[in-house]
Design an enzyme around this catalytic site. Sequence first.
Site, PDB file in Angstrom:
ATOM      1  N   ASP A  65       0.844  -1.201   0.000  1.00 47.36           N
ATOM      2  CA  ASP A  65       0.000   0.000   0.000  1.00 47.36           C
ATOM      3  C   ASP A  65       0.882   1.256   0.000  1.00 47.36           C
ATOM      4  O   ASP A  65       0.367   2.385  -0.019  1.00 47.36           O
ATOM      5  CB  ASP A  65      -1.024  -0.008   1.142  1.00 47.36           C
ATOM      6  CG  ASP A  65      -0.391  -0.040   2.518  1.00 47.36           C
ATOM      7  OD1 ASP A  65       0.848  -0.138   2.614  1.00 47.36           O
ATOM      8  OD2 ASP A  65      -1.151   0.020   3.514  1.00 47.36           O
ATOM      9  N   SER A  66       2.208   1.062  -0.048  1.00 43.28           N
ATOM     10  CA  SER A  66       3.120   2.187  -0.318  1.00 43.28           C
ATOM     11  C   SER A  66       2.788   2.806  -1.670  1.00 43.28           C
ATOM     12  O   SER A  66       3.266   3.899  -1.982  1.00 43.28           O
ATOM     13  CB  SER A  66       4.583   1.710  -0.318  1.00 43.28           C
ATOM     14  OG  SER A  66       4.744   0.581  -1.143  1.00 43.28           O
ATOM     15  N   ASP A 104      -0.955  -6.291   0.025  1.00 44.70           N
ATOM     16  CA  ASP A 104      -1.265  -5.611   1.291  1.00 44.70           C
ATOM     17  C   ASP A 104      -2.767  -5.422   1.485  1.00 44.70           C
ATOM     18  O   ASP A 104      -3.473  -5.003   0.545  1.00 44.70           O
ATOM     19  CB  ASP A 104      -0.628  -4.214   1.288  1.00 44.70           C
ATOM     20  CG  ASP A 104       0.633  -4.150   2.120  1.00 44.70           C
ATOM     21  OD1 ASP A 104       0.858  -5.051   2.947  1.00 44.70           O
ATOM     22  OD2 ASP A 104       1.395  -3.179   1.935  1.00 44.70           O
ATOM     23  N   LYS A 134      -0.857  -9.525   3.281  1.00 43.07           N
ATOM     24  CA  LYS A 134      -0.097  -8.972   4.411  1.00 43.07           C
ATOM     25  C   LYS A 134      -0.960  -7.946   5.125  1.00 43.07           C
ATOM     26  O   LYS A 134      -1.706  -7.208   4.475  1.00 43.07           O
ATOM     27  CB  LYS A 134       1.196  -8.324   3.906  1.00 43.07           C
ATOM     28  CG  LYS A 134       2.001  -7.621   5.004  1.00 43.07           C
ATOM     29  CD  LYS A 134       3.392  -7.252   4.572  1.00 43.07           C
ATOM     30  CE  LYS A 134       3.534  -5.918   3.882  1.00 43.07           C
ATOM     31  NZ  LYS A 134       3.040  -4.765   4.649  1.00 43.07           N
ATOM     32  N   GLU A 136      -0.897  -5.223   8.872  1.00 43.23           N
ATOM     33  CA  GLU A 136      -0.038  -4.614   9.887  1.00 43.23           C
ATOM     34  C   GLU A 136      -0.565  -4.870  11.294  1.00 43.23           C
ATOM     35  O   GLU A 136      -1.771  -4.978  11.503  1.00 43.23           O
ATOM     36  CB  GLU A 136       0.046  -3.100   9.638  1.00 43.23           C
ATOM     37  CG  GLU A 136       0.708  -2.753   8.312  1.00 43.23           C
ATOM     38  CD  GLU A 136       0.856  -1.258   8.076  1.00 43.23           C
ATOM     39  OE1 GLU A 136       0.558  -0.462   9.007  1.00 43.23           O
ATOM     40  OE2 GLU A 136       1.261  -0.881   6.965  1.00 43.23           O
ATOM     41  N   GLU A 199       9.854  -3.674  10.399  1.00 41.70           N
ATOM     42  CA  GLU A 199      10.233  -2.391   9.765  1.00 41.70           C
ATOM     43  C   GLU A 199      10.786  -1.401  10.784  1.00 41.70           C
ATOM     44  O   GLU A 199      10.175  -1.170  11.845  1.00 41.70           O
ATOM     45  CB  GLU A 199       9.002  -1.783   9.047  1.00 41.70           C
ATOM     46  CG  GLU A 199       9.323  -0.444   8.412  1.00 41.70           C
ATOM     47  CD  GLU A 199       8.311   0.020   7.361  1.00 41.70           C
ATOM     48  OE1 GLU A 199       7.398  -0.752   7.025  1.00 41.70           O
ATOM     49  OE2 GLU A 199       8.458   1.159   6.881  1.00 41.70           O
TER      50      GLU A 199
END
Length: 282
Positions: A65-66, A104, A134, A136, A199
């Site tokens: 999602d960057s 993501d 993925k 978070e 990260e």
Amino acid sequence: MSASVRSSSNHGSGLTPTNELRQVTVPEFVAAKARGHRLTMLTAYDYTMARLLDDAGVDSLLVGDSLGMVVQGQPDSLAVTLDEMVYHTRLVSRGVRRSLLVADLPFMSYQISPQQALESAGRLIKEGGAHAVKLEGGVRSADAIAAITAADIPLMGHIGLTPQSVRRLGGFKVQRDAERLLQDALAVEAAGAFAVVVECVPTELAARITAALKIPTIGIGAGPDCDGQILVTPDVLGLFDDIRPRFVKHYAEMGQAVRRAVETYCREVRDGTFPGSEHSFR
Ligand code: KIV
């Protein structure tokens, strides 16, 4: 061009040889840790780049999602929608031949309930063509991870600096709370994740987390002792310079190459050099 007739190089150092049309599997990815094979991961957002990265032998591609920042030009990833992630995952999946494709789950597509998390993950798999998803968060995301993995959807965790928490964290900062991060890592593993991104964590702490887990850790700004590394591809290629974190290494200066190529094109069009007779039809 079909994947089977594409040219490919055999670097022989990835999880599967790059001249083999065989997908890297989740069990192979996990087993790499015990084999001491350092895993390579990069982000991809479209077909052309996915094809290049896959051909170059990267073990896994992440539709991150960057893309909110490097594709959409936003200050963070918070506004990225699930529909946008499905769309970009579908583009990337068409260029993937052997890399394990992870997508993501964007902000607010899994936080409401485990059922919402499972439905969102299902869309990335069924509509996007991802092999895994993925999300978070550690302890706070354990129920969502358990719901997704119980449905046999492979899941990668993400702890440490979690960019979707940027407002609470007060910026993109190194995370140093060792006890909380160890708890997060163990919670992600216990909930069924097959790997975890770590990260922006000090090297020694990332090494402790890596030693404490059976699943591979994939570091970004977490030092050399993780089981693998991931970077954002436009950073690696020198295409994106809006922000340049300390952990980014430019392996090419493609931004400059693009600028030079476009300047030459404009000059040749303006002075009549392009198109020449070799680019024209009679
Ligand atoms: O969104 C992303 O690209 C990521 C990686 C940087 C780990 O989450």
